[in-house]
Write a protein that holds these residues in place. Structure first.
Motif, PDB file in Angstrom:
ATOM      1  N   LEU A 119      -1.571 -24.272 -22.743  1.00 54.47           N
ATOM      2  CA  LEU A 119      -1.676 -22.810 -22.769  1.00 54.47           C
ATOM      3  C   LEU A 119      -1.413 -22.189 -21.394  1.00 54.47           C
ATOM      4  N   GLU A 147      -8.941 -19.881 -18.383  1.00 56.72           N
ATOM      5  CA  GLU A 147      -8.727 -21.177 -19.038  1.00 56.72           C
ATOM      6  C   GLU A 147      -8.966 -22.314 -18.034  1.00 56.72           C
ATOM      7  N   GLU A 198      -6.980 -21.342 -30.811  1.00 48.25           N
ATOM      8  CA  GLU A 198      -8.187 -20.627 -30.384  1.00 48.25           C
ATOM      9  C   GLU A 198      -9.010 -20.076 -31.550  1.00 48.25           C
ATOM     10  N   GLU A 230     -13.052 -16.005 -24.754  1.00 50.98           N
ATOM     11  CA  GLU A 230     -11.997 -16.196 -25.754  1.00 50.98           C
ATOM     12  C   GLU A 230     -11.753 -14.920 -26.558  1.00 50.98           C
ATOM     13  N   HIS A 233      -8.923 -13.351 -25.024  1.00 51.58           N
ATOM     14  CA  HIS A 233      -7.645 -14.049 -25.213  1.00 51.58           C
ATOM     15  C   HIS A 233      -7.108 -13.797 -26.620  1.00 51.58           C
TER      16      HIS A 233
HETATM   17 FE   LIG Z   1      -8.430 -18.975 -24.468  1.00 50.93          FE
END
Ligand SMILES: [Fe+2]
Ligand SMILES: [Fe+2]
Length: 339
Positions: A119, A147, A198, A230, A233
């Protein structure tokens, strides 16, 4: 300990812009404004205390309460893990049950950090092709940094567990290099891959935090930090797709429609089933794996539930077509979700 209470229901989702009748150029401008303000908000949260975390500041690794003892019964698999409901698992001595549970956690962390490695490389490729003054640049870098902090946390946990988890050895064969280059060549497909990894993990972690099962405090701390960051993200990936997929040429939309279920089906299997390393180490009989996963309607429903958000997104973006729907079904990840 510097625990910050994180609400697992918290998301970084922005309010949807109201539908208004306006000229196409004005609508285009409004979408760009909404996107820019989302990026500003996500970037701001990435530097706000209590919303961003440092692996070696915000986790009290040496606290006695965080010590990892493989025979601690809190590592036993919870009811949300299908293997725990088999007679085979229940018939094992308690310390073996605990060790298997810890091994499952450690493997997920190892796979998680390998996935995050891909990622980060893809995000750097994505950021490298952005022109100056792109609002995406700053946020993409915040995500890379976050990350990297997650991978530090996961690897520290793996090291302290004393278990040498293998992670995903087959990954090279499946084209990690190709996925990395997607960040630059085909960002929409890259962000679909991001959601494929994710979303299921986020779902599982939120379920674990909500459940009644006792969770080891170190694992709980790591999961709470992870779901908080997250959420940003996931929000970024979803909104990138919402903004960009409608503008793609037909052949790219076709490629995305066909490859999305392939990616999501493969990623969710990888994230939600025990690795071959675990199966081998504990000699888990094939019939038990079949009972718990391959032929377990509850597990299959759980996998479909973990992909609900990304499935609705694919449908809203017109990526579920007569050609691609059979692929979703073949992977067992299709569901006619209510609108
Ligand atoms: Fe992530
Ligand atoms: Fe992460």
């Amino acid at each position: 300990m510097t625990d910050t209470v994180v609400d697992v229901t918290e998301t970084a989702e922005p309010a949807e812009p109201a539908e208004t009748a306006q000229a196409p150029e004005a609508a285009e401008e409004e979408r760009a404004d909404t996107w820019t303000s989302l990026l500003e908000r996500l970037s701001r949260q990435s530097v706000t205390p209590g919303k961003h975390f440092d692996a070696y500041v915000d986790v009290a690794w040496d606290d006695e309460a965080y010590r990892i003892d493989p025979s601690d019964p809190r590592w036993e698999l919870g009811l949300n893990e299908p293997l725990s409901r088999t007679a085979w698992y229940q018939g094992l001595p308690p310390e073996v049950r605990s060790r298997i549970g810890l091994h499952v956690v450690v493997t997920k962390m190892k796979i998680g950090l390998q996935f995050e490695g891909i990622l980060k490389q893809g995000l750097l490729g994505f950021a490298a092709q952005l022109p100056n003054r792109s609002p995406e640049f700053r946020y993409a870098y915040h995500e890379v940094i976050e990350e990297a902090q997650h991978s530090l946390m996961f690897q520290e946990f793996v090291n302290r567990s004393g278990i040498d988890a293998q992670g995903m050895r087959w990954w090279d064969q499946l084209g990690a290099r190709r996925v990395v280059t997607l960040g630059r060549r085909f960002p929409a497909l890259f962000f679909m891959f991001v959601l494929g990894g994710e979303d299921p993990i986020d779902y599982v972690q939120r379920e674990a935090l909500r459940s009644e099962n006792p969770v080891h405090p170190l694992l709980e701390r790591i999961m709470r930090i992870h779901v908080t960051e997250e959420a940003r993200h996931l929000s970024f990936a979803r909104h990138y797709l919402k903004l960009n997929v409608p503008t793609l040429p037909w052949y790219r939309r076709l490629a995305l429609a066909v490859q999305a279920p392939l990616i999501l089906g493969t990623m969710s299997q990888l994230m939600l089933r025990p690795s071959s390393d675990i199966v081998k180490t504990y000699a888990i009989p094939k019939a038990v794996i079949s009972e718990a996963y391959s032929h377990n309607p509850d597990h299959k429903a759980g996998v479909r539930a973990s992909l609900k958000k990304v499935r609705s997104l694919a449908r809203d973006l017109g990526l579920v077509t007569p050609l691609s729907k059979p692929i979703w079904k073949a992977f067992g990840i299709w569901e006619d979700d209510p609108a």
